[in-house]
Write an enzyme that holds these catalytic residues in place. Structure first.
Site, PDB file in Angstrom:
ATOM      1  N   TYR A   1       3.896   6.837   9.567  1.00 43.14           N
ATOM      2  CA  TYR A   1       3.212   5.899   9.662  1.00 43.14           C
ATOM      3  C   TYR A   1       3.742   4.529   8.852  1.00 43.14           C
ATOM      4  O   TYR A   1       3.927   3.538   8.989  1.00 43.14           O
ATOM      5  CB  TYR A   1       1.806   6.196   8.330  1.00 43.14           C
ATOM      6  CG  TYR A   1       0.784   5.119   8.451  1.00 43.14           C
ATOM      7  CD1 TYR A   1      -0.100   5.025   9.251  1.00 43.14           C
ATOM      8  CD2 TYR A   1       0.977   4.051   7.329  1.00 43.14           C
ATOM      9  CE1 TYR A   1      -1.124   4.126   9.282  1.00 43.14           C
ATOM     10  CE2 TYR A   1      -0.153   3.273   7.608  1.00 43.14           C
ATOM     11  CZ  TYR A   1      -1.281   3.269   8.254  1.00 43.14           C
ATOM     12  OH  TYR A   1      -2.191   2.240   8.319  1.00 43.14           O
TER      13      TYR A   1
ATOM     14  N   TYR B   1      -9.511   5.096   7.740  1.00 48.16           N
ATOM     15  CA  TYR B   1      -9.831   5.630   8.866  1.00 48.16           C
ATOM     16  C   TYR B   1     -10.858   6.510   9.230  1.00 48.16           C
ATOM     17  O   TYR B   1     -10.669   7.508   8.394  1.00 48.16           O
ATOM     18  CB  TYR B   1      -8.421   6.077   9.528  1.00 48.16           C
ATOM     19  CG  TYR B   1      -7.070   5.282   9.714  1.00 48.16           C
ATOM     20  CD1 TYR B   1      -6.800   4.417  10.908  1.00 48.16           C
ATOM     21  CD2 TYR B   1      -6.371   4.710   8.792  1.00 48.16           C
ATOM     22  CE1 TYR B   1      -5.765   3.577  11.157  1.00 48.16           C
ATOM     23  CE2 TYR B   1      -5.438   3.816   8.656  1.00 48.16           C
ATOM     24  CZ  TYR B   1      -5.134   3.270  10.017  1.00 48.16           C
ATOM     25  OH  TYR B   1      -3.880   2.548  10.344  1.00 48.16           O
TER      26      TYR B   1
ATOM     27  N   HIS C   1       0.851  -1.266   0.008  1.00 43.54           N
ATOM     28  CA  HIS C   1       0.160  -0.034  -0.102  1.00 43.54           C
ATOM     29  C   HIS C   1       0.745   1.224   0.062  1.00 43.54           C
ATOM     30  O   HIS C   1       1.800   1.290   0.803  1.00 43.54           O
ATOM     31  CB  HIS C   1      -0.848  -0.129   1.215  1.00 43.54           C
ATOM     32  CG  HIS C   1      -2.239  -0.984   1.173  1.00 43.54           C
ATOM     33  ND1 HIS C   1      -3.019  -1.110   2.101  1.00 43.54           N
ATOM     34  CD2 HIS C   1      -2.231  -1.987   0.170  1.00 43.54           C
ATOM     35  CE1 HIS C   1      -3.835  -2.031   1.785  1.00 43.54           C
ATOM     36  NE2 HIS C   1      -3.377  -2.598   0.664  1.00 43.54           N
TER      37      HIS C   1
ATOM     38  N   LYS D   1       1.914   0.158  15.133  1.00 48.19           N
ATOM     39  CA  LYS D   1       3.130  -0.018  15.346  1.00 48.19           C
ATOM     40  C   LYS D   1       3.711  -1.171  16.244  1.00 48.19           C
ATOM     41  O   LYS D   1       4.988  -1.384  16.336  1.00 48.19           O
ATOM     42  CB  LYS D   1       3.651   1.384  16.147  1.00 48.19           C
ATOM     43  CG  LYS D   1       3.331   2.615  15.154  1.00 48.19           C
ATOM     44  CD  LYS D   1       4.440   2.676  13.933  1.00 48.19           C
ATOM     45  CE  LYS D   1       4.100   3.444  12.918  1.00 48.19           C
ATOM     46  NZ  LYS D   1       4.821   3.101  11.598  1.00 48.19           N
TER      47      LYS D   1
ATOM     48  N   PRO E   1      -3.566   0.260  18.680  1.00 47.44           N
ATOM     49  CA  PRO E   1      -3.296  -0.162  17.196  1.00 47.44           C
ATOM     50  C   PRO E   1      -3.609   0.781  16.194  1.00 47.44           C
ATOM     51  O   PRO E   1      -3.433   0.629  15.059  1.00 47.44           O
ATOM     52  CB  PRO E   1      -4.340  -1.269  17.064  1.00 47.44           C
ATOM     53  CG  PRO E   1      -5.508  -1.212  17.997  1.00 47.44           C
ATOM     54  CD  PRO E   1      -4.740  -0.437  19.293  1.00 47.44           C
TER      55      PRO E   1
END
Length: 389
Positions: A384, A200, A72, A296, A292
């Site tokens: 990220y 998200y 991704h 990480k 979560p």
């Protein structure tokens, strides 16, 4: 039994450390209180940073991830009924890979077995001893027989509830913790993902996350009360609530189906300092937990064992203790950055009981700024995809 490094815990942290040490010619034994099937039955997240994938490649365990993993280059943030893509690859040149933690564990297990390395499963009453001396040891019981491993070092990779951190004198360790006032209700279903990348969502009813394990298996999460129980959430109720929190386009593309796994997980941020106690080191969840939201947890475990394996190689090959002396400080510097990022993502996306309308407006304003600012989006992206080791 005698070995150089006794590793407590056969999760991804312990297994990856074992393979890295073996690649440096450092003997090690892993002790695990559960069975292999139990370890593989634990459903966990599955988003890997490039650094984690590189470590798997280094120990010869990355081939299946490259074949089956989903690469991704971005994520989507949804709020106000619309989605906004953060192009992580354009901002950083890096990507992430969707590949289940269970699959990582299986690949490492198989590699360890193929190398003929010792792993003692169903080891009861595991306990580290004398790690504040030059002669540490680990005792355990196997099939009713008391056993002991003499070693040079102990690596505590046995998770948040493990014996390693619990064996440290309270006066020698300091912990930092934030428990969040909600949990994540997650389901796994044999359905195609609603979107090719993760979504998200910040919604007035609460956070949601759309992710996947493959192009045929999806993983969805809803923010829920800590008082909720699984039996309060039949599949039909879950899907209906998820639809309420998604944007219209996502609702139109959502494919529902029976859940094959369902669980509720509390969220917390936790760090233990230091991560070294004489000749025992903590790594992974034994030393730190992150919510979560930032993906990480597994990746921090990987960076820990990268630092630790390098330090131990330096000790044996170069006769230098500089690496092991600096392990805790080096690992914690990266840990705290990930803790900050995961806390920030959690704070920005979830509905908090005491935030009120003022807090909700601030969240939406921050999200709006984030998707409209190249600098802000780049900051999210570089965290990220994973900060450098």
């Amino acid at each position: 039994m005698r070995t150089k490094v006794a590793i407590i815990g056969a999760g991804p942290a312990g297994l990856l450390l074992g393979q890295l040490l073996n690649s440096h010619g450092i003997d090690n034994v892993i002790l695990e209180r559960q069975s292999p099937d139990y370890v593989l039955g634990r459903i966990r997240a599955g988003l890997l940073e490039e650094g984690t994938v590189a470590l798997l490649d280094e120990v010869g365990c990355g081939a299946r991830a490259h074949r089956e993993g989903l690469v991704h280059g971005g994520i989507e943030l949804a709020f106000g009924g619309h989605r906004h893509r953060i192009d992580m690859k354009a901002a950083t040149g890096k990507t992430v890979m969707i590949y289940g933690q269970t699959e990582v564990t299986l690949d490492l297990m198989n590699a360890r077995k193929a190398a003929g390395l010792t792993t003692v499963y169903e080891a009861a009453d595991v306990s580290p001893h004398d790690f504040d001396t030059d002669h540490p040891r680990v005792s355990y019981v196997k099939d009713g027989v008391a056993c002991e491993i003499a070693c040079d070092f102990i690596a505590g990779c046995d998770g948040f509830h493990g014996i390693s951190r619990a064996s440290v004198k309270p006066s020698a360790i300091k912990t930092f913790e934030r428990v969040y006032p909600f949990g994540w209700l997650g389901i796994l279903s044999e359905t195609p993902p609603v979107s090719p990348e993760l979504i998200y969502t910040n919604h007035e009813r609460g956070f949601s996350l759309c992710t996947m394990r493959s192009m045929r298996r999806s993983r969805y999460y809803l923010q829920c009360s800590l008082d909720d129980h699984i039996d309060q959430w039949p599949d039909e109720r879950f899907w209906e609530e998820l639809k309420r929190r998604l944007d219209p386009e996502a609702v139109d593309h959502l494919v529902t189906g029976p859940s094959i796994e369902k669980s509720i997980a509390p969220l917390r941020s936790f760090v233990a300092e230091p991560m070294r106690f004489g000749r025992m080191f903590l790594a992974g969840d034994a030393a730190h937990i992150v919510p979560p939201t930032g993906a990480k947890g597994l990746n921090l475990a990987a960076s820990d064992v990268h630092y630790l394996s390098g330090a131990l190689r330096e000790f044996y090959d170069e006769k230098s203790s500089a690496g092991i002396d600096g392990y805790s400080q080096r690992a914690l510097a990266r840990v705290w950055k990930a803790v900050r990022f995961s806390w920030w993502m959690t704070s920005m996306l979830h509905k908090f009981p005491d935030q009120g309308e003022f807090g909700a407006r601030l969240q939406l304003t921050e999200l709006d700024y984030l998707v409209g600012s190249k600098a802000a989006a780049t900051s999210l992206a570089e965290n990220y995809v994973g900060l450098p080791y």
